[in-house]
Write an enzyme that holds these catalytic residues in place. Structure first.
Site, PDB file in Angstrom:
ATOM      1  N   ARG A 203       8.514  39.917  11.213  1.00  8.86           N
ATOM      2  CA  ARG A 203       8.448  38.932  10.142  1.00  8.86           C
ATOM      3  C   ARG A 203       8.540  37.504  10.685  1.00  8.86           C
ATOM      4  NH1 ARG A 203       9.970  40.046   3.955  1.00  8.86           N
ATOM      5  NH2 ARG A 203       8.557  38.494   3.218  1.00  8.86           N
ATOM      6  N   CYS A 204       7.803  37.260  11.747  1.00  5.86           N
ATOM      7  CA  CYS A 204       7.748  35.902  12.286  1.00  5.86           C
ATOM      8  C   CYS A 204       6.525  35.804  13.164  1.00  5.86           C
ATOM      9  CB  CYS A 204       8.988  35.583  13.106  1.00  5.86           C
ATOM     10  SG  CYS A 204       9.090  36.411  14.687  1.00  5.86           S
TER      11      CYS A 204
END
Ligand code: CDP
Length: 788
Positions: A374-375
């Site tokens: 999630r990045c």
């Protein structure tokens, strides 16, 4: 405060940008009609189970597969030795390293793939896999990068001919000399040594494949949980030597990816090879434990940061030294050029002339991965470090953390802004976002309350993070995966009845692309979003793209969608001129129709034009209304925001509770405000979990503590605090619709805010750091230690 600040230009019926259109994909998900890899059943389908190493580091002396082979229903047992005969025992990783598909020489982490059983049903396959006997000769397991780099540490990657130590890579960025000079002039140097622990994306659906290789035609259809089906097709062609035109990857509905479904895993390769050899489809779907112990981990970064600050509270320079734990194979999914991902975005939202980042990575006896959970590639670690460091710097020089940030923020007029490590930030209004967050939370009132609380022995803390992050790789010149340039694509076909189908190279895993990408077409062509079908995840039926991760879908494929829509609108205008018997130059456009300037009654709708494109095209124009755009962005986009957290810490137990969490995000123009808010909510929940409970550790033998959801704590609605959202809108100047990505911002930006809040509550006790996860027991231990 959730109202959108941008008034939509289209009607709700058209449903373009700015409408909180309800998610069209949810009907099938809510009704249990999603179609996932494990739902696929093919005639004659076999099942695969993997036998994995119970130990972290050992030589393989022998493998006895006879017990498994004797089980009724077992068709084959595959070992590394067998794969080696087809040159398939090793495969390339996305970082250009090699990874064992099935171990031949030794095992290098607990849970490593050693052999696979192919059987008529899953239970038989799993039972038979347990009967495989492997004799090991134990070697010292290395579970920290620090130990890995000691002179007497055993070599983990003795398969690599030129490697003499466990040093996996070194990489640097910035200007070392300029930084040293700035530090020599500093009034104050503020240092922080911290660790971002290992975590796992743990999507609800684990990874899996159904490999169906037709021995008669040579056609390989691979149904896979893939965030990047096109790139995977190319990797398969290179690894397995199958002709690429004969490989079709179908990525059906995906139950969450978060970076976990970017790498190619050994199980995919073995299942495909087995289907090729046996001539029947083979299904392999991981168990939860397999997913947690053997597939793409994230983080595991040891970071030391130092800020040089002058007498007025201005940052002069940043120096960072980082050591990463890469596990047994260097398998980060990241651009070739940057060995530590985009970690050099660590300069943050602040304006200073010099920065220097040096990084090292070490092989250890742990699962490989290094995925962008999630990045964007290693951005979470970077954001965490700078926001913790800035907060501590403010305390040390006696300034309010908000005022310290304000003094050092890059100002709106400085954009585009080139950071000392070479990123060009597109746009930002950091002060505005921070002030809005402060106003929403009542910053000064809470500060006052914090002081009063201390007098009564209560502990209240306020933490802040004003993050900038980088999403939307690439431009292709600098960003690639295994040499594949990071562009993306959109193909749009408008049918004669004015309905359209949009095909994309990216692949949603729950982000709502079927809803939002139709809104971009609606905005640009005036075709109602409900008339636009969005198709993703089938390499035979969508244009080539690099996939969905690192919040790149909106910045890249979203831009491609706008561009192809505009191209079709240009063609539509020619057809409209033909229909209206007017000059193109005299036509004007409003969403959904062309009309003659000054004569609004002389008009044709986009639907009229679509019909004419197939029934009555102008004589000098090709028939049809369709096309494809490959978009290579000129730059990344840089979303930002300020998060403020207020916590109450129990002085007796160290337990802390989030009283308020205010998140102001700026992701440029919002396509669908409701979906953006959903993305932020999910990201904040994960950021909260990282800061407090969600991490994986290993014991000294390399045994993974975190192989199930009792040990690896992911947050439920029960633990998750309430979030209050705000927004500012600073469009990206280079994106055709001014949008920046948003999917990951909250996970990237929020952990520092949570940790800063806890430290703020107890720092008067002399505590300036607690490594993540900042769980209650660690807070309590730090307070006890401070007392003694
Ligand atoms: O690449 P990924 O889909 O994970 O991330 P994203 O591009 O940030 O998009 C996540 C979701 O938010 C998608 O449905 C986007 O269309 C939506 N979004 C939006 O509505 N407005 C934005 N400015 C950014 C994203």
């Amino acid at each position: 405060m959730t109202a959108t600040m941008h008034e939509p230009k289209t009607s709700p019926e058209i449903g373009g940008l700015g409408h909180s259109r309800r998610r069209v994909e949810d009907a099938r998900f809510i009704e249990g009609r999603g179609h996932y890899v494990d739902d696929i059943e093919l005639p004659g389908m076999l099942h695969m189970a993997i036998h994995r190493s119970p130990v972290a580091h050992a030589k393989i002396i022998s493998i006895d597969t006879s017990g498994a082979e004797a089980v009724e229903g077992v068709l084959a047992v595959v070992t590394g030795e067998l794969l080696a005969q087809y040159d398939l025992a090793w495969m390339p990783t996305l970082s250009g390293d090699t990874q064992a598909v099935l171990a031949t020489d030794k095992v290098r982490f607990q849970g490593q793939e050693v052999a696979a059983v192919i059987a008529t049903d899953r239970y038989i396959a799993e039972d038979a896999a347990e009967l495989i006997q492997v004799e090991y000769e134990d070697l010292e397991p290395i579970v920290t990068p620090q130990r890995a780099l000691e002179d007497d540490a055993p070599l983990i990657r003795d398969d690599k001919e030129d490697l003499e130590s466990n040093l996996c890579y070194t990489w640097e960025s910035g200007d070392k000399a300029a930084v040293e000079e700035a530090f020599s002039k500093a009034a104050k140097v503020v240092a922080l040594e911290t660790f971002y622990p290992r975590s796992h994306p743990a999507p609800l659906e684990t990874c899996g494949i159904v490999a169906d290789v037709d021995s008669a035609t040579g056609q390989a259809t691979l149904y896979m949980t893939s965030q990047a089906p096109h790139a995977h097709r190319t990797v398969f062609a290179l690894v397995a030597g199958l002709p690429e035109q004969n490989i079709r990857i179908v990525s059906p509905d995906i139950g969450g990816g978060f970076g976990n479904k970017v790498p190619v895993y050994p199980g995919y390769v073995v299942a495909t090879a087995a289907s090729l050899v046996i001539g029947q489809p083979v299904k392999w779907v991981e168990t939860r434990t397999e997913n947690l112990i053997s597939t793409g981990f994230a983080r595991d970064y040891y970071m030391k940061g130092e800020l040089a600050v002058d007498g007025d509270g201005r940052i002069l320079a940043l120096k960072v030294d980082m050591l990463s734990d890469q596990g047994a194979f260097f398998a980060d999914a990241q651009p070739t050029k940057f060995k530590a991902g985009l970690f050099h975005i660590v300069t943050g939202s602040y304006d200073y002339p010099a920065a220097y980042v040096s990084t090292r990575g070490a092989y250890t006896n742990k699962a490989p991965g290094g995925v962008a959970y999630r990045c964007s590639f290693r951005v979470t670690e970077a954001s965490y470090l700078i926001e913790r460091l800035v907060q501590n710097a403010a305390y040390e020089i006696g300034m309010d953390p908000a005022e310290f940030r304000s003094k050092n923020f890059i100002k709106p007029e400085q954009f585009p802004y080139t950071t000392p490590t070479g990123f060009v930030y597109d746009s930002g209004e950091y002060e505005k976002a921070m002030r809005l967050a402060m106003e929403m939370v009542g910053y000064h009132e809470i500060q006052k309350e914090r002081e009063e609380a201390r007098q009564d022995g209560r502990l209240v803390g306020i933490g802040m993070a004003s993050f900038t992050e980088v999403v939307g790789a690439g431009h292709g010149e600098d960003y690639d995966i295994l040499g594949l340039k990071m562009f993306d694509s959109a193909e749009l076909r408008v049918h004669p009845t004015g309905k359209a189908i949009l095909k994309l190279g990216v692949r949603s895993q729950g982000q709502g692309h079927e809803t939002t990408f139709a809104q971009i077409v609606a905005e640009e062509l005036g075709i109602p979003a409900s008339d636009v079908k969005v198709v993703e995840g089938d390499t035979d039926n969508t244009p080539y793209g690099l996939g969905t991760y690192a919040s790149r879908s909106t910045p890249v494929a979203g831009a491609a969608t706008a561009m192809i829509s505009r191209k079709l609108r240009d063609k539509a205008k020619k057809i409209a001129a033909h229909l209206l018997e007017a000059s193109e130059d005299d036509l004007e456009w409003e969403p959904g129709k062309f009309f003659v300037a000054g004569d609004p009654d002389s008009s044709v709708t986009i639907q009229d034009v679509a019909f004419a494109a197939y029934t009555n095209p102008p004589p000098d124009l090709e028939a049809g209304l369709e096309g494809v755009n490959y978009y290579d962005p000129p730059n990344m986009t840089y979303p930002f925001g300020t998060y403020i957290v207020v916590v109450d810490v129990d002085p007796g137990s160290g337990q802390w509770k989030v009283r308020r969490m205010v998140a102001v995000d700026d992701c440029g123009v919002r396509i669908n405000p409701m979906i953006v808010e959903g993305q932020i909510h999910g990201g904040l929940a994960e950021g909260y979990a990282m800061s407090s409970m969600q991490y994986i550790t290993f014991d000294e033998t390399g045994n993974c503590i975190g192989s199930n959801f009792s040990d690896y704590l992911i947050p439920t609605a029960w633990e998750t605090p309430r979030f209050e959202l705000g927004e500012t809108v600073t469009p990206s100047p280079h994106h055709p619709i001014g949008a920046k990505g948003v999917g990951e911002s909250a996970t990237v930006g929020s952990p520092a805010a949570f940790v800063n809040a806890v430290i703020d509550a107890i720092r008067h006790l002399g505590i300036d750091n607690i490594d993540m996860p900042v769980s209650s027991d660690r807070v309590w231990a730090a307070m006890e230690q401070a007392k003694s």
